[in-house]
Structures are given as structure tokens and as C-alpha cells.
Design a protein around this motif. Structure first.
Motif, PDB file in Angstrom:
ATOM      1  N   PRO A  18      11.717   6.735  -9.912  1.00 13.62           N
ATOM      2  CA  PRO A  18      11.121   5.398  -9.816  1.00 13.62           C
ATOM      3  C   PRO A  18       9.847   5.302 -10.636  1.00 13.62           C
ATOM      4  CG  PRO A  18      10.567   6.675  -7.880  1.00 13.62           C
ATOM      5  CD  PRO A  18      11.468   7.552  -8.714  1.00 13.62           C
ATOM      6  N   TYR A  19       9.578   4.111 -11.135  1.00 14.33           N
ATOM      7  CA  TYR A  19       8.304   3.839 -11.778  1.00 14.33           C
ATOM      8  C   TYR A  19       7.322   3.295 -10.745  1.00 14.33           C
ATOM      9  CZ  TYR A  19      10.674   4.336 -16.299  1.00 14.33           C
ATOM     10  OH  TYR A  19      11.371   4.820 -17.366  1.00 14.33           O
ATOM     11  N   ARG A  20       6.066   3.324 -11.085  1.00 14.81           N
ATOM     12  CA  ARG A  20       5.026   2.835 -10.185  1.00 14.81           C
ATOM     13  C   ARG A  20       5.304   1.378  -9.799  1.00 14.81           C
ATOM     14  NH1 ARG A  20      -0.505   3.848 -12.763  1.00 14.81           N
ATOM     15  NH2 ARG A  20       0.259   5.994 -12.504  1.00 14.81           N
ATOM     16  N   GLY A  21       5.240   1.092  -8.531  1.00 17.77           N
ATOM     17  CA  GLY A  21       5.510  -0.246  -8.039  1.00 17.77           C
ATOM     18  C   GLY A  21       6.926  -0.440  -7.540  1.00 17.77           C
ATOM     19  N   GLY A  22       7.844   0.433  -7.973  1.00 20.89           N
ATOM     20  CA  GLY A  22       9.196   0.409  -7.445  1.00 20.89           C
ATOM     21  C   GLY A  22      10.117  -0.645  -8.010  1.00 20.89           C
ATOM     22  N   ASN A  71       0.803  -1.222   0.000  1.00 21.61           N
ATOM     23  CA  ASN A  71       0.000   0.000   0.000  1.00 21.61           C
ATOM     24  C   ASN A  71       0.842   1.282   0.000  1.00 21.61           C
ATOM     25  OD1 ASN A  71      -2.416  -1.489   0.054  1.00 21.61           O
ATOM     26  ND2 ASN A  71      -2.326  -1.668   2.289  1.00 21.61           N
ATOM     27  N   GLU A  72       2.123   1.165  -0.262  1.00 19.30           N
ATOM     28  CA  GLU A  72       2.948   2.376  -0.302  1.00 19.30           C
ATOM     29  C   GLU A  72       2.708   3.091  -1.621  1.00 19.30           C
ATOM     30  OE1 GLU A  72       7.579   3.680   0.433  1.00 19.30           O
ATOM     31  OE2 GLU A  72       7.098   1.658  -0.220  1.00 19.30           O
ATOM     32  N   PRO A  73       2.160   4.312  -1.608  1.00 21.51           N
ATOM     33  CA  PRO A  73       1.802   4.981  -2.857  1.00 21.51           C
ATOM     34  C   PRO A  73       3.016   5.430  -3.652  1.00 21.51           C
ATOM     35  CG  PRO A  73       1.431   6.439  -0.989  1.00 21.51           C
ATOM     36  CD  PRO A  73       1.770   5.097  -0.417  1.00 21.51           C
ATOM     37  N   LEU A  74       4.099   5.796  -2.980  1.00 15.50           N
ATOM     38  CA  LEU A  74       5.293   6.267  -3.671  1.00 15.50           C
ATOM     39  C   LEU A  74       6.480   5.407  -3.256  1.00 15.50           C
ATOM     40  CD1 LEU A  74       4.817  10.125  -3.275  1.00 15.50           C
ATOM     41  CD2 LEU A  74       4.472   8.759  -5.342  1.00 15.50           C
ATOM     42  N   PRO A  75       7.068   4.661  -4.193  1.00 15.71           N
ATOM     43  CA  PRO A  75       8.200   3.806  -3.843  1.00 15.71           C
ATOM     44  C   PRO A  75       9.442   4.635  -3.550  1.00 15.71           C
ATOM     45  CG  PRO A  75       7.865   3.810  -6.209  1.00 15.71           C
ATOM     46  CD  PRO A  75       6.722   4.579  -5.608  1.00 15.71           C
ATOM     47  N   ARG A  93       5.334   9.195  -9.921  1.00 14.10           N
ATOM     48  CA  ARG A  93       4.683  10.504  -9.903  1.00 14.10           C
ATOM     49  C   ARG A  93       4.832  11.103 -11.304  1.00 14.10           C
ATOM     50  NH1 ARG A  93       3.875  14.481  -6.089  1.00 14.10           N
ATOM     51  NH2 ARG A  93       2.927  12.809  -4.873  1.00 14.10           N
ATOM     52  N   GLU A  94       3.732  11.227 -12.017  1.00 12.39           N
ATOM     53  CA  GLU A  94       3.774  11.723 -13.388  1.00 12.39           C
ATOM     54  C   GLU A  94       4.191  13.189 -13.447  1.00 12.39           C
ATOM     55  OE1 GLU A  94       0.013  11.016 -15.189  1.00 12.39           O
ATOM     56  OE2 GLU A  94       0.203   8.821 -15.137  1.00 12.39           O
ATOM     57  N   PRO A 139       1.164  14.038  -1.731  1.00 16.48           N
ATOM     58  CA  PRO A 139       2.332  13.905  -0.855  1.00 16.48           C
ATOM     59  C   PRO A 139       3.620  14.139  -1.640  1.00 16.48           C
ATOM     60  CG  PRO A 139       1.518  11.754  -1.476  1.00 16.48           C
ATOM     61  CD  PRO A 139       0.538  12.740  -2.027  1.00 16.48           C
ATOM     62  N   LYS A 140       4.560  14.802  -1.029  1.00 13.60           N
ATOM     63  CA  LYS A 140       5.787  15.175  -1.714  1.00 13.60           C
ATOM     64  C   LYS A 140       6.575  13.926  -2.128  1.00 13.60           C
ATOM     65  CE  LYS A 140       6.240  19.718   0.435  1.00 13.60           C
ATOM     66  NZ  LYS A 140       7.084  20.638   1.209  1.00 13.60           N
ATOM     67  N   ALA A 141       7.066  13.960  -3.368  1.00 15.62           N
ATOM     68  CA  ALA A 141       7.778  12.811  -3.928  1.00 15.62           C
ATOM     69  C   ALA A 141       9.244  13.177  -4.121  1.00 15.62           C
ATOM     70  CB  ALA A 141       7.156  12.398  -5.251  1.00 15.62           C
ATOM     71  N   GLN A 142      10.101  12.519  -3.401  1.00 11.62           N
ATOM     72  CA  GLN A 142      11.527  12.718  -3.598  1.00 11.62           C
ATOM     73  C   GLN A 142      12.022  11.872  -4.763  1.00 11.62           C
ATOM     74  OE1 GLN A 142      13.153  11.852   0.384  1.00 11.62           O
ATOM     75  NE2 GLN A 142      13.650  14.030   0.533  1.00 11.62           N
ATOM     76  N   LEU A 143      13.091  12.318  -5.367  1.00 15.52           N
ATOM     77  CA  LEU A 143      13.777  11.566  -6.398  1.00 15.52           C
ATOM     78  C   LEU A 143      15.145  11.161  -5.877  1.00 15.52           C
ATOM     79  CD1 LEU A 143      12.938  13.755  -9.543  1.00 15.52           C
ATOM     80  CD2 LEU A 143      11.675  11.800  -8.620  1.00 15.52           C
ATOM     81  N   GLY A 144      15.824  10.300  -6.616  1.00 16.02           N
ATOM     82  CA  GLY A 144      17.196   9.970  -6.256  1.00 16.02           C
ATOM     83  C   GLY A 144      18.135  11.002  -6.849  1.00 16.02           C
ATOM     84  N   TYR A 145      19.178  11.356  -6.120  1.00 13.45           N
ATOM     85  CA  TYR A 145      20.106  12.374  -6.621  1.00 13.45           C
ATOM     86  C   TYR A 145      21.532  12.036  -6.181  1.00 13.45           C
ATOM     87  CZ  TYR A 145      22.407  16.829  -7.503  1.00 13.45           C
ATOM     88  OH  TYR A 145      23.262  17.800  -7.962  1.00 13.45           O
ATOM     89  N   ALA A 146      22.467  12.286  -7.092  1.00 19.44           N
ATOM     90  CA  ALA A 146      23.900  12.190  -6.786  1.00 19.44           C
ATOM     91  C   ALA A 146      24.624  13.128  -7.731  1.00 19.44           C
ATOM     92  CB  ALA A 146      24.406  10.758  -6.950  1.00 19.44           C
TER      93      ALA A 146
END
Length: 402
Positions: free
Chosen positions: A255-259, A26-30, A204-205, A237-244
Motif C-alpha cells: 500500500p501507498y501512504r493514505g491507502g 489517524n491510522e499510520p499504516l493502511p 512503509r518505505e 509498528p510491524k507492517a504487513q503486506l498483501g500476499y497470495a
């Protein structure tokens, strides 16, 4: 952090990875970090080999002239691994080295466990050609290969059409005519294909109303206007992205839906960073962050025959009469005639659709080169005694009607 129009500085280097983690129920954002977890040692070694092989392809001198280049390391590697399963001697050694396969690890089909990704291996065998049981067992058990018969000798064009249709079906119509006319002939004895297809929605589109035309700076310094998508990191809800980030480049992972899938972009395109660290190492440095991202909406296709690329990489024997594929069949000595590779990637506000296919065509070593000669002008002829070579008759004909 702002990663906006800087994405247009020079060019984009991107890749899609399969993640080994399961999203929480049930996690909406992976989570945005795509590094695989709990992967068996043998599979980790194979993935590392495919990683390195992919970098070899994308940096190959034979492919350097292409403006855009998309390869599928998984597709190309698996198709060639199926051929290598029947190689022996120095041919096997060269293929193993080019494919970066680890010593002592049996090649196998990666265990991708996700509904967004479909992968198919298929073999097309000339009717009457007897494959060795050990080879067919390897195709079935290690690669999950579907075996099909074909009559290349009597109907090579019909066989080519069926192969192309199967690949098109396996890629939702995105890869058509993997083998163009005249690539499959009456000399073909075995064709090995891999097809890969994915269609995945972003976790998150990108809001379509935030897409704007913006300049993109090409490698030569010229600019072109592109539709630039913009995310909305403030949306709840705020969606973080990966960053480096590294010396002179930035990395963003979406991430895509489902992770289970992730899209990573490196800007500017830094082959040096990939070469020095590898895909897995760069992804391991990605951390969750709030990122304002602007990224082009784009569609790109690539098509190539990898024969020259693989020859230059260090496996020339497989393409010559000296090839040793004695593990495939005792009926005829075989060589690789061509390695066709096609890809398709479309990235938009909703997500990504991508497809790839690789086809390895094998022919007999003894297949004669086909030449056409039409004697429609003045000619000479000689009739000889074959035992001695003595010219019994020697003539010149300017007009056969006289």
C-alpha cells in the motif's frame, strides 16, 4: 513468508491500482488489501472493461517484441473513449468491442478521489471546425475535457509544440514529445489527449541501507545485476503486506501512504494467471501477511503507436476512409490517423512516480496523400485531349536546356 531473490526469477509483472476504501482516521499504516469497496455498478463495469482492455494491450502480438512494456489501461481507454463518443455504425461497434465497454453503460471519467493522482483530458480542435453540440457535451459532461483551439492548417508544428507542452505540464515533465515531429500535420483536425500522473510514497518505505546489488534472471536465462530493495517487516509498528499465491506464481501488494493507491507485483510474470482470472480477481485473493520482500529499484519507459495493435485487436475501420465519426462533426468525414501512447514508471525506496499519456490524432478522410516528385532526370511527357484521351503530343526530353 519469504519472497526474496525469487522475485528475480524470470521477470516482473506489476500494476498500480486505485483503491476505493478510505483509511481510518489517524491510522499510520493502511490495510494492505487493495480491493475496491462500495463502487457503483456502472463504475464497476467500466473498471472491469478497462481491466480487460489493459490485458489485451499488454499481451498484444504487435507489442510482444518489447523487452519491457508498460501501458496505462486507464489513459489509453479514456482517450479512445473520447473518440468513440463520436463514432457511429460499425465503427462504433468495433471500438466498443475492443475497449470492452459494457452494453448499456455510458462511458465516463472514473471518479478517482485522491491527491496523489492527477488525470487530465484535453481536446484540440482545428479553428473553424464545428463540432456537434452533443459531442462537445459528451466530452465535457462524461470526461471533464478541456477544449482548446488550434490552427493545424497554418501552424501544425506550433500546435504540436503546444499539445506536447500541455501534456508535459500535466505529467510533471515525465512525458515529453508525445507527438514526435511529422505526426501532427496540416491535415490534422482534432487531437484528443489523456494525461495521468501519480507520485506516491510507500506506507512503509524500504530502508536504503538494506538495498544491495543482486542478480536478476531475465526471460532468456541470462542474468544482470540490479539494486535490490529489501523491506524490514520486523520494524515496529510491524507492517504487513498483501500476499497470495497461485500455480507457479506469487503475488505481493504494497500500500501507498493514505491507502488510496496500491502496488502489486506478480512473480514470475504470469500473463496466464491474469488472463484466466483478471486483475480484480487476483487482488481479491490477497490477504494480509508478514512478507520479507526483495524487489528491484527500477525506472522504465515505453513508447508506442497503438494503431497496428488496435487494428489487429478488431477495430480497423476507425483508421480507414470507411470510418464513421459522424457524431463529431458534419464539416468533414474524419478517421483516426494515430494513437500515441507513452508511459514512465520509477520505483525506489521512497515510493513510486509514474506518468502516462495517450493522444488520438484525427484527420479528414479525404486528406490526399502527399508525394514529392522532382523532375531532375530524362523524362517523357504527353499532352492529351481529356475528352477522348487522344495523345496530341508525346515527347522525350534528355536535356531541357537544348
Amino acid at each position: 513468508m519469504a519472497v526474496s531473490a525469487r522475485l528475480a526469477a524470470l521477470s516482473l509483472l506489476l500494476f498500480v491500482t486505485a483503491c476505493g476504501t478510505e483509511p481510518a482516521v489517524n491510522e499510520p499504516l493502511p490495510p494492505p488489501v487493495p480491493v475496491a469497496r462500495q463502487v457503483p455498478a456502472d463504475m464497476a463495469a467500466l473498471v472491469s472493461a478497462i481491466d480487460a482492455f489493459g490485458l489485451d494491450l499488454v499481451t498484444a502480438p504487435a507489442l510482444a517484441s518489447k523487452t519491457n512494456l508498460v501501458v496505462s489501461p486507464v489513459s489509453a481507454s479514456l482517450a479512445l473513449q473520447m473518440a468513440a463518443a463520436g463514432a457511429a455504425g460499425e465503427t462504433a461497434a468495433q471500438m466498443t468491442k475492443v475497449l470492452r465497454l459494457p452494453e448499456g453503460v455510458r462511458p465516463a471519467l472514473p471518479a478517482f478521489d485522491q491527491t496523489d493522482l492527477k488525470l487530465s483530458n484535453t481536446a484540440w480542435v482545428q479553428q473553424g471546425l464545428t463540432l456537434k453540440p452533443r459531442y462537445t457535451d459528451a466530452l465535457r459532461d462524461q470526461f471533464g475535457t478541456t477544449m482548446n483551439g488550434a490552427d493545424f492548417v497554418r501552424d501544425s508544428d506550433g500546435a504540436r509544440g503546444r499539445i506536447n507542452k500541455t501534456v508535459a505540464d500535466q505529467t510533471a515533465g515525465k512525458i515529453t514529445d508525445l507527438f514526435p515531429p511529422d505526426t501532427i500535420t496540416g491535415d490534422t483536425r482534432l487531437v484528443l489527449t489523456n494525461a495521468l500522473y501519480l507520485k506516491a510514497a510507500w506506507a512503509r518505505e524500504f530502508p536504503r541501507d538494506r538495498t544491495k546489488d543482486m542478480p536478476f534472471t531475465r526471460a532468456d536465462g541470462s542474468t544482470v545485476t540490479v539494486p535490490m530493495m529489501h523491506n524490514d517487516p520486523e520494524k515496529e509498528p510491524k507492517a504487513q503486506l498483501g500476499y497470495a499465491q497461485g500455480p507457479g506464481y506469487q503475488v505481493v501488494t504494497l500500500p501507498y501512504r493514505g491507502g488510496k493507491l496500491a502496488f502489486t507485483v506478480i512473480v514470475p510474470a504470469s500473463i496466464e494467471a491474469l488472463r484466466g482470472k483478471g486483475i480484480a480477481e487476483i487482488l481479491s485473493q490477497v490477504q494480509p501477511a508478514t512478507v520479507h520482500l526483495a524487489m528491484p529499484r527500477f525506472t522504465t519507459r515505453s513508447e508506442m503507436d497503438l494503431k497496428e495493435t488496435l487494428t489487429q485487436a478488431g477495430m480497423p475501420l476507425a483508421f480507414t476512409p470507411a470510418a464513421d465519426f459522424s457524431g463529431i462533426t458534419d464539416d468533414q468525414a474524419l478517421l483516426i490517423a494515430s494513437v500515441r501512447h507513452k508511459t514512465f514508471v520509477q520505483v525506489d525506496e521512497e515510493g513510486t512516480e509514474a506518468a502516462a499519456a495517450t493522444g488520438v490524432e484525427m484527420k479528414p478522410v479525404s486528406a490526399p496523400a502527399f508525394r514529392t516528385v522532382t523532375v531532375d532526370r530524362p523524362f517523357l511527357f504527353v499532352i492529351t485531349d481529356t475528352a477522348t484521351g487522344a495523345p496530341l503530343f508525346l515527347g522525350r526530353v534528355n536535356d531541357p536546356t537544348q
